[in-house]
Design an enzyme around this catalytic site. Structure first.
Site, PDB file in Angstrom:
ATOM      1  N   ASP A  67       0.934  -1.248   0.026  1.00 28.35           N
ATOM      2  CA  ASP A  67       0.039   0.107   0.078  1.00 28.35           C
ATOM      3  C   ASP A  67       1.052   1.251  -0.044  1.00 28.35           C
ATOM      4  O   ASP A  67       1.834   1.190   0.705  1.00 28.35           O
ATOM      5  CB  ASP A  67      -0.847   0.020   1.262  1.00 28.35           C
ATOM      6  CG  ASP A  67      -1.897   0.997   1.443  1.00 28.35           C
ATOM      7  OD1 ASP A  67      -2.047   1.790   0.419  1.00 28.35           O
ATOM      8  OD2 ASP A  67      -2.597   1.046   2.343  1.00 28.35           O
ATOM      9  N   LYS A  84      -0.652  -9.466  -3.888  1.00 32.95           N
ATOM     10  CA  LYS A  84      -1.178  -9.643  -2.634  1.00 32.95           C
ATOM     11  C   LYS A  84      -2.693  -9.070  -2.931  1.00 32.95           C
ATOM     12  O   LYS A  84      -2.636  -7.571  -2.975  1.00 32.95           O
ATOM     13  CB  LYS A  84      -0.399  -8.712  -1.781  1.00 32.95           C
ATOM     14  CG  LYS A  84      -0.956  -8.881  -0.389  1.00 32.95           C
ATOM     15  CD  LYS A  84       0.056  -8.026   0.597  1.00 32.95           C
ATOM     16  CE  LYS A  84      -0.444  -8.080   1.984  1.00 32.95           C
ATOM     17  NZ  LYS A  84       0.392  -7.242   2.697  1.00 32.95           N
ATOM     18  N   ILE A  85      -3.695  -9.585  -2.882  1.00 31.17           N
ATOM     19  CA  ILE A  85      -4.978  -8.816  -3.098  1.00 31.17           C
ATOM     20  C   ILE A  85      -5.532  -8.711  -1.664  1.00 31.17           C
ATOM     21  O   ILE A  85      -5.559  -9.744  -1.081  1.00 31.17           O
ATOM     22  CB  ILE A  85      -5.814  -9.333  -4.116  1.00 31.17           C
ATOM     23  CG1 ILE A  85      -6.039 -10.955  -4.101  1.00 31.17           C
ATOM     24  CG2 ILE A  85      -5.160  -9.318  -5.623  1.00 31.17           C
ATOM     25  CD1 ILE A  85      -7.202 -11.525  -4.732  1.00 31.17           C
ATOM     26  N   ASP A  86      -6.104  -7.564  -1.182  1.00 33.72           N
ATOM     27  CA  ASP A  86      -6.310  -7.443   0.121  1.00 33.72           C
ATOM     28  C   ASP A  86      -7.810  -6.804   0.223  1.00 33.72           C
ATOM     29  O   ASP A  86      -8.511  -6.138  -0.622  1.00 33.72           O
ATOM     30  CB  ASP A  86      -5.072  -6.311   0.707  1.00 33.72           C
ATOM     31  CG  ASP A  86      -5.163  -6.376   2.054  1.00 33.72           C
ATOM     32  OD1 ASP A  86      -5.920  -7.268   2.929  1.00 33.72           O
ATOM     33  OD2 ASP A  86      -4.030  -5.788   2.600  1.00 33.72           O
ATOM     34  N   ASP A 136      -2.774  -8.546  11.187  1.00 34.97           N
ATOM     35  CA  ASP A 136      -1.384  -7.940  11.066  1.00 34.97           C
ATOM     36  C   ASP A 136      -0.415  -8.177  12.125  1.00 34.97           C
ATOM     37  O   ASP A 136      -0.837  -7.999  13.215  1.00 34.97           O
ATOM     38  CB  ASP A 136      -1.267  -6.527  10.556  1.00 34.97           C
ATOM     39  CG  ASP A 136      -2.158  -6.344   9.441  1.00 34.97           C
ATOM     40  OD1 ASP A 136      -2.821  -7.280   8.745  1.00 34.97           O
ATOM     41  OD2 ASP A 136      -1.912  -5.157   8.897  1.00 34.97           O
TER      42      ASP A 136
HETATM   43  C1  9PG Z   1      -2.064  -2.038   3.787  1.00 31.44           C
HETATM   44  C2  9PG Z   1      -2.312  -3.163   4.673  1.00 31.44           C
HETATM   45  C3  9PG Z   1      -1.201  -4.287   4.414  1.00 31.44           C
HETATM   46  C4  9PG Z   1      -1.271  -5.267   5.545  1.00 31.44           C
HETATM   47  C5  9PG Z   1      -2.927  -6.164   5.406  1.00 31.44           C
HETATM   48  C6  9PG Z   1      -3.711  -4.868   5.542  1.00 31.44           C
HETATM   49  O1  9PG Z   1      -8.194  -0.468   9.218  1.00 31.44           O
HETATM   50  N1  9PG Z   1      -7.933  -1.746   9.162  1.00 31.44           N
HETATM   51  O2  9PG Z   1      -9.056  -2.348   9.658  1.00 31.44           O
HETATM   52  C7  9PG Z   1      -6.936  -2.250   8.571  1.00 31.44           C
HETATM   53  C8  9PG Z   1      -6.642  -3.541   8.670  1.00 31.44           C
HETATM   54  C9  9PG Z   1      -5.941  -4.571   7.895  1.00 31.44           C
HETATM   55  C10 9PG Z   1      -4.798  -3.835   7.449  1.00 31.44           C
HETATM   56  C11 9PG Z   1      -4.976  -2.023   7.415  1.00 31.44           C
HETATM   57  C12 9PG Z   1      -5.828  -1.687   7.815  1.00 31.44           C
HETATM   58  O3  9PG Z   1      -3.879  -4.365   6.975  1.00 31.44           O
HETATM   59  O4  9PG Z   1      -3.147  -6.803   6.369  1.00 31.44           O
HETATM   60  O5  9PG Z   1      -0.428  -6.297   5.334  1.00 31.44           O
HETATM   61  O6  9PG Z   1      -1.089  -4.796   3.444  1.00 31.44           O
HETATM   62  O7  9PG Z   1      -3.439  -3.675   4.737  1.00 31.44           O
HETATM   63  O8  9PG Z   1      -2.819  -1.106   4.167  1.00 31.44           O
END
Ligand code: 9PG
Length: 446
Positions: free
Chosen positions: A190, A288-290, A349
């Site tokens: 990100d 890496k699809i998130d 995380d």
């Molecule tokens: C990038 C990250 C990383 C990380 C992922 C994910 O706001 N939230 O609830 C939230 C949850 C998970 C998160 C970020 C924010 O992490 O797991 O490895 O790629 O996104 O933003």
């Protein structure tokens, strides 16, 4: 909720296994008399637990999977549901565990009792893991093909977070090369994109992705990239141009409200194909699809497909566009993703701090990451390659030896995420060793 079962148990020794909805949802065995982790702040229900399905105040709620170990030497009972992933509740009342569900559920009994170890199962128990036997059947029913070995990776997230620049990536490419670390893929996380939803334009910190992937290829490595394909930020151009593509409430992060995409709309899946075909042509072959939960939000869509049918269609569109590139799921509904990805984040995380800042085990912390990495260990080599999240071992990481031990024991996909220049001798040695000893894509020995 309809009653499913009622099991007499030893209240002092009985345990309940609760499987969370998505990658970040806490997943573990718990004493039956207790209550599982709950979201501490309201948006977390949507972002890290199951949207629209809050758990009861006390007791347990597994999403598509829950197991009960009566603690009296009797068999473990495993409850699971079909394609729509019912919520399955359990609570201890007067020496009995009452199980209920909001959809059809079947029960199987395990060949043994749950494995022992902290957070794993009842102390002193031994034998085959009934969840492993259940997962073998589930994978077979899902028509799983062979599981591919995962490449090793360096990921920009856990040092640079959203401030990452092209220069930061190049600094680490160079450091990895000079240290001859066994890293196959340089994965940009990100921060590269202009907005959440705007995957065709760059943030001001990146100049040219094709130059970057070419520099990475010059060192003999592959390029990987992070995308949250089903998530749209309120600030994005996509939200302004295509309000009719958006569905639901996907939470709040990056100082903006988030929505999901309607994956039953052919214009949306066409757009996703354009994004991923373009990234592939730019030189990426690891994705890496998130925040994938955003494609499966409850609520109406353009067609009358169910949320999980829509999700599957979106995942298939991405796979078509990337061909045989490596596909790693994250923030993803776990059971609906079996057969759709090569690797899967099975935990919250990791973080340099051991405990979550607000006590919520779905939030970044070593404790939360370790909990579900252990709790979903049996999925490795059955559903996909388990990603326990990145190794971080710089001196600033609290209890770093413990995290390295978790990765060594339960890490299928091996990735690291420190700024290489920050590593001391122990950190560099540990990184090198854990990258060089990735396990094969077959179940971990029990
Ligand atoms: C990038 C990250 C990383 C990380 C992922 C994910 O706001 N939230 O609830 C939230 C949850 C998970 C998160 C970020 C924010 O992490 O797991 O490895 O790629 O996104 O933003």
């Amino acid at each position: 909720m309809r009653p499913v079962d009622e099991i007499p148990v030893d209240p002092a020794r009985a345990r309940i296994y609760e499987h969370g909805w998505q990658s970040w949802s806490p997943t573990a065995w718990h004493p039956a008399a207790g209550t599982s982790p709950r979201p501490v702040r309201p948006p977390t229900q949507v972002m890290s637990y199951r949207p629209g399905k809050p758990a009861p105040e006390r007791g347990f709620q597994g999403e598509g999977l829950l197991a009960v170990d009566p603690g009296d030497g009797g068999p473990v009972r495993v409850y699971s549901g079909g394609a729509e992933v019912p919520s399955i509740r359990a609570s201890l009342v007067d020496g009995r565990v009452l199980v209920s569900a909001d959809g059809p559920v079947t029960m199987t009994t395990g060949p043994g009792v749950a494995p022992s170890g902290p957070g794993v199962g009842p102390a002193g128990s031994a034998g085959a893991d009934p969840l492993a036997a259940w997962a073998d059947d589930f994978a077979r029913a899902a028509g799983m093909g062979p599981i591919r070995p995962a490449p090793t990776a360096w990921c920009s997230w856990y040092h640079y977070y959203t401030d990452v620049t092209e220069a930061d990536i190049l600094e680490n490419v160079d450091a990895i090369h000079r240290a001859a670390l066994p890293v196959d893929v340089i994965q940009i996380d990100d921060g590269w994109q202009s907005e959440i939803g705007d995957w065709l334009t760059l943030s001001g910190r990146f100049r040219s992705l094709s130059d970057l992937t070419a520099r990475i290829a010059d060192t003999g490595r592959r390029s990987g990239i992070w995308v949250a394909p089903f998530l749209v930020g309120a600030r994005s151009e996509l939200a302004r141009e295509h309000p009719d593509w958006l569905i639901g409430d996907a939470g709040h992060n990056w100082d903006q409200d988030l929505r999901g995409l309607d994956l039953t709309n052919p214009a949306v899946t066409d757009h996703l194909r354009t994004v991923f075909t373009g990234l592939r042509e730019t030189g990426f072959d690891y994705f890496k699809i998130d925040f994938l939960y955003a494609g499966a939000l409850p609520g109406a869509r353009r067609s009358d497909a169910s949320p999980l049918e829509a999700y599957t269609a979106g995942m298939r569109a991405i796979r078509e566009a990337i061909g045989d590139s490596y596909l790693l799921g994250c923030g993803a509904p776990i059971l609906p993703s079996v057969g759709l990805v090569d690797g899967m984040r099975v935990s919250a995380d990791v973080d340099p701090s051991y405990a979550p800042h607000d006590g919520d085990l779905s939030q970044p912390s070593q404790a939360g990451a370790a909990l579900s990495t252990v709790g979903r260990a049996y999925q490795h080599g059955r559903f996909w390659v388990n990603d326990p999240d990145c190794l971080i071992v710089r001196p600033a990481v609290e209890r770093r030896e413990e995290w390295a031990d978790v990765v060594a024991r339960y890490g299928g996909l091996r990735s690291c995420s420190d700024r290489i220049a920050d590593l001391d001798a122990w950190g560099l040695d540990t990184t090198r060793h854990l990258l060089a000893t990735a396990p094969p894509p077959i179940p971990f020995p029990t």
